[in-house]
Design a protein around this motif. Structure first.
Motif, PDB file in Angstrom:
ATOM      1  N   ARG A  87       0.799  -1.221   0.000  1.00  0.00           N
ATOM      2  CA  ARG A  87       0.000   0.000   0.000  1.00  0.00           C
ATOM      3  C   ARG A  87       0.840   1.283   0.000  1.00  0.00           C
ATOM      4  NH1 ARG A  87      -3.346   2.771   3.380  1.00  0.00           N
ATOM      5  NH2 ARG A  87      -5.444   3.033   2.534  1.00  0.00           N
ATOM      6  N   VAL A  88       1.825   1.354   0.901  1.00  0.00           N
ATOM      7  CA  VAL A  88       2.615   2.593   1.030  1.00  0.00           C
ATOM      8  C   VAL A  88       3.396   2.861  -0.255  1.00  0.00           C
ATOM      9  CG1 VAL A  88       4.473   3.714   2.327  1.00  0.00           C
ATOM     10  CG2 VAL A  88       2.732   2.390   3.529  1.00  0.00           C
ATOM     11  N   GLU A  89       3.964   1.777  -0.795  1.00  0.00           N
ATOM     12  CA  GLU A  89       4.718   1.876  -2.048  1.00  0.00           C
ATOM     13  C   GLU A  89       3.795   2.417  -3.165  1.00  0.00           C
ATOM     14  OE1 GLU A  89       7.993   0.504  -2.247  1.00  0.00           O
ATOM     15  OE2 GLU A  89       8.280  -0.179  -4.308  1.00  0.00           O
ATOM     16  N   LEU A  90       2.571   1.890  -3.184  1.00  0.00           N
ATOM     17  CA  LEU A  90       1.615   2.313  -4.227  1.00  0.00           C
ATOM     18  C   LEU A  90       1.216   3.774  -4.075  1.00  0.00           C
ATOM     19  CD1 LEU A  90      -0.671  -0.832  -4.339  1.00  0.00           C
ATOM     20  CD2 LEU A  90       0.709   0.083  -6.227  1.00  0.00           C
ATOM     21  N   LEU A  91       1.031   4.205  -2.817  1.00  0.00           N
ATOM     22  CA  LEU A  91       0.660   5.617  -2.589  1.00  0.00           C
ATOM     23  C   LEU A  91       1.752   6.531  -3.120  1.00  0.00           C
ATOM     24  CD1 LEU A  91      -0.842   5.484   1.030  1.00  0.00           C
ATOM     25  CD2 LEU A  91      -2.087   5.754  -1.112  1.00  0.00           C
ATOM     26  N   ARG A  92       3.007   6.104  -2.932  1.00  0.00           N
ATOM     27  CA  ARG A  92       4.132   6.932  -3.417  1.00  0.00           C
ATOM     28  C   ARG A  92       4.136   7.009  -4.938  1.00  0.00           C
ATOM     29  NH1 ARG A  92       8.590   4.737   0.664  1.00  0.00           N
ATOM     30  NH2 ARG A  92       7.913   5.952   2.459  1.00  0.00           N
ATOM     31  N   VAL A  93       3.911   5.858  -5.566  1.00  0.00           N
ATOM     32  CA  VAL A  93       3.898   5.863  -7.041  1.00  0.00           C
ATOM     33  C   VAL A  93       2.737   6.734  -7.531  1.00  0.00           C
ATOM     34  CG1 VAL A  93       3.729   4.456  -9.132  1.00  0.00           C
ATOM     35  CG2 VAL A  93       4.873   3.533  -7.122  1.00  0.00           C
ATOM     36  N   ALA A  94       1.581   6.567  -6.893  1.00  0.00           N
ATOM     37  CA  ALA A  94       0.395   7.326  -7.307  1.00  0.00           C
ATOM     38  C   ALA A  94       0.649   8.826  -7.142  1.00  0.00           C
ATOM     39  CB  ALA A  94      -0.818   6.884  -6.487  1.00  0.00           C
ATOM     40  N   ALA A  95       1.287   9.204  -6.024  1.00  0.00           N
ATOM     41  CA  ALA A  95       1.590  10.627  -5.801  1.00  0.00           C
ATOM     42  C   ALA A  95       2.589  11.117  -6.855  1.00  0.00           C
ATOM     43  CB  ALA A  95       2.167  10.824  -4.396  1.00  0.00           C
ATOM     44  N   ALA A  96       3.590  10.288  -7.144  1.00  0.00           N
ATOM     45  CA  ALA A  96       4.631  10.708  -8.104  1.00  0.00           C
ATOM     46  C   ALA A  96       4.034  10.963  -9.486  1.00  0.00           C
ATOM     47  CB  ALA A  96       5.730   9.651  -8.182  1.00  0.00           C
ATOM     48  N   VAL A  97       3.119  10.086  -9.932  1.00  0.00           N
ATOM     49  CA  VAL A  97       2.589  10.293 -11.299  1.00  0.00           C
ATOM     50  C   VAL A  97       1.726  11.558 -11.371  1.00  0.00           C
ATOM     51  CG1 VAL A  97       2.737   7.871 -11.964  1.00  0.00           C
ATOM     52  CG2 VAL A  97       0.570   8.726 -11.071  1.00  0.00           C
ATOM     53  N   GLU A  98       1.020  11.851 -10.273  1.00  0.00           N
ATOM     54  CA  GLU A  98       0.223  13.087 -10.287  1.00  0.00           C
ATOM     55  C   GLU A  98       1.150  14.313 -10.309  1.00  0.00           C
ATOM     56  OE1 GLU A  98      -2.832  13.413 -10.892  1.00  0.00           O
ATOM     57  OE2 GLU A  98      -3.251  15.481 -10.323  1.00  0.00           O
ATOM     58  N   MET A  99       2.275  14.219  -9.596  1.00  0.00           N
ATOM     59  CA  MET A  99       3.223  15.343  -9.580  1.00  0.00           C
ATOM     60  C   MET A  99       3.886  15.530 -10.955  1.00  0.00           C
ATOM     61  SD  MET A  99       4.485  14.454  -5.757  1.00  0.00           S
ATOM     62  CE  MET A  99       6.110  15.124  -5.766  1.00  0.00           C
ATOM     63  N   ILE A 100       4.212  14.418 -11.600  1.00  0.00           N
ATOM     64  CA  ILE A 100       4.780  14.524 -12.960  1.00  0.00           C
ATOM     65  C   ILE A 100       3.748  15.173 -13.885  1.00  0.00           C
ATOM     66  CG2 ILE A 100       5.525  13.205 -15.005  1.00  0.00           C
ATOM     67  CD1 ILE A 100       6.702  11.092 -13.055  1.00  0.00           C
ATOM     68  N   HIS A 101       2.509  14.715 -13.771  1.00  0.00           N
ATOM     69  CA  HIS A 101       1.446  15.256 -14.632  1.00  0.00           C
ATOM     70  C   HIS A 101       1.272  16.760 -14.380  1.00  0.00           C
ATOM     71  CE1 HIS A 101      -2.284  15.756 -16.705  1.00  0.00           C
ATOM     72  NE2 HIS A 101      -2.980  15.950 -15.590  1.00  0.00           N
ATOM     73  N   THR A 102       1.236  17.152 -13.104  1.00  0.00           N
ATOM     74  CA  THR A 102       1.041  18.574 -12.788  1.00  0.00           C
ATOM     75  C   THR A 102       2.209  19.404 -13.323  1.00  0.00           C
ATOM     76  OG1 THR A 102      -0.174  17.906 -10.831  1.00  0.00           O
ATOM     77  CG2 THR A 102       0.498  20.190 -10.905  1.00  0.00           C
TER      78      THR A 102
END
Ligand code: FPP
Ligand code: MG
Length: 338
Positions: A70-85
């Motif tokens: 879960r924690v690993e996934l939250l980090r990946v999910a946050a990273a892709v949103e930051m790249i997109h932004t």
């Protein structure tokens, strides 16, 4: 519901709140000037489509492993949103757009120099998150490649502005570089964290690719049809800036008069003359181009759904299917228009 709101958020995926918290933490900085711009961006929200893809694709291929990762996934999910932004901050500078997600863009509210740096900061912190992952050996190169392809897509699109001969094949190539391949990578990333097999990863990339293709076609249709207030960003800018997208390609194919007209005017950079823009815009609407493009988006949406067929019928699969339907549905209103 406005077209900027997500039809698939908190009730679909409660983890999105935690993704937002991870993003906020990752973007903390002592620099008050930078922090102010970050707060401005975070307050705008956004659809969070890319993090959702990471989480749902992980759910689809992960089963019981999901809670462990879960924690690993939250980090990946946050990273892709930051790249997109970050990509949107830079894209708005390139477009000279004054609004995004219903708010002033960074370069408009502050200035271009600061906005470039804020985008760089977001990108650096996104990669910082990815560097801390167990799966960094796979995910760092995946996203480094993906960002490089986005840049190539933007450059090629810029180089193609005012090229009225742009083909559909060319359009689908930009579409892939700018959007579809990144969504495919988000799906791959979720599955990779779950250590999914090659076949599963391939099918999820296929889903993300077609979803992204549909998403970008719809975005290009909305640039002709949407209310800028509801969309949260300016409309009509593709035609004004000479960016040739699917609706215009259709018009220029079925009615050569407009190709001649635009060719004659192509020296009027950096923007098309207002009267010419109005004339071509009217012709796009009357030609059936928007209906054509929306059929292509629906077809891509169906291809995305087909890519899910081999997965067991879980809630994640149902939600991924609903996302594909909702994306094609953003232009449902176009279908009845002439
Ligand atoms: C929006 O599409 C923009 C993109 C999909 C990609 C933008 C990519 C870059 C600027 C290069 C990558 C940069 C970084 C920092 C990762 P659009 O222009 O079709 O849509 P719009 O109507 O929202 O402007
Ligand atoms: Mg743009």
């Amino acid at each position: 519901m406005s077209v900027t709101e997500s039809p698939f958020q908190a009730d679909t995926c409660p983890e999105l709140k935690e993704v937002e918290a991870t993003i906020r933490m990752s973007l903390q900085t002592q620099s008050s000037g930078l922090q102010e711009m970050i707060v401005h961006l975070l307050q705008a929200g956004g659809k969070k489509l890319r993090p959702l893809l990471v989480l749902l694709c992980a759910g689809l291929s992960g089963g019981e492993m999901y809670s462990i990762k879960r924690v690993e996934l939250l980090r990946v999910a946050a990273a892709v949103e930051m790249i997109h932004t970050a990509s949107l901050v830079h894209d708005d500078i390139i477009d000279g757009a004054a609004s995004r997600r219903g708010r002033e863009t960074l370069h408009f509210r502050w200035d271009t120099k600061k906005a470039v740096l804020a985008g760089d900061f977001l990108l650096a912190r996104a990669f910082d998150l990815l560097c801390g992952l167990e799966q960094k050996g796979s995910l760092l190169p995946l996203f480094a490649r993906s960002v490089a392809l986005m840049c190539q897509g933007e450059i090629r699109q810029l180089a193609g502005n005012y090229c009225w001969e742009t083909s559909e094949k060319n359009y689908f190539h930009f579409n892939y570089l700018k959007t579809a391949q990144f969504l495919a990578s988000c799906c791959e990333a979720g599955a990779t964290v779950m250590k999914a097999g090659e076949g599963e990863i391939k099918n999820l990339r296929r889903y993300g690719f077609y979803l992204g293709q549909a998403f970008q076609i719809v975005d290009d249709i909305l640039d002709y049809t949407a209310d800028p207030v509801k969309l949260g960003k300016p409309v009509g800018k593709d035609l004004r800036q000479g960016t040739v997208t699917l609706p215009l390609i259709y018009l220029l194919r079925v009615d050569h008069r407009y190709r001649h007209l635009l060719r004659a005017a192509s020296t009027r950079r950096p923007a098309l003359a207002a009267h010419l823009q109005e004339q071509v815009d009217r012709a796009v609407r009357a030609s059936g181009a928007l209906q054509y493009a929306s059929r292509r988006a629906a077809r891509a949406g169906e291809a995305a759904i087909n890519a899910l067929q081999r997965f067991p019928p879980t809630r994640s699969r149902q939600l991924l299917k609903q996302i594909a339907e909702a994306i094609a549905g953003r232009v449902a209103f176009v279908k009845g228009q002439q």
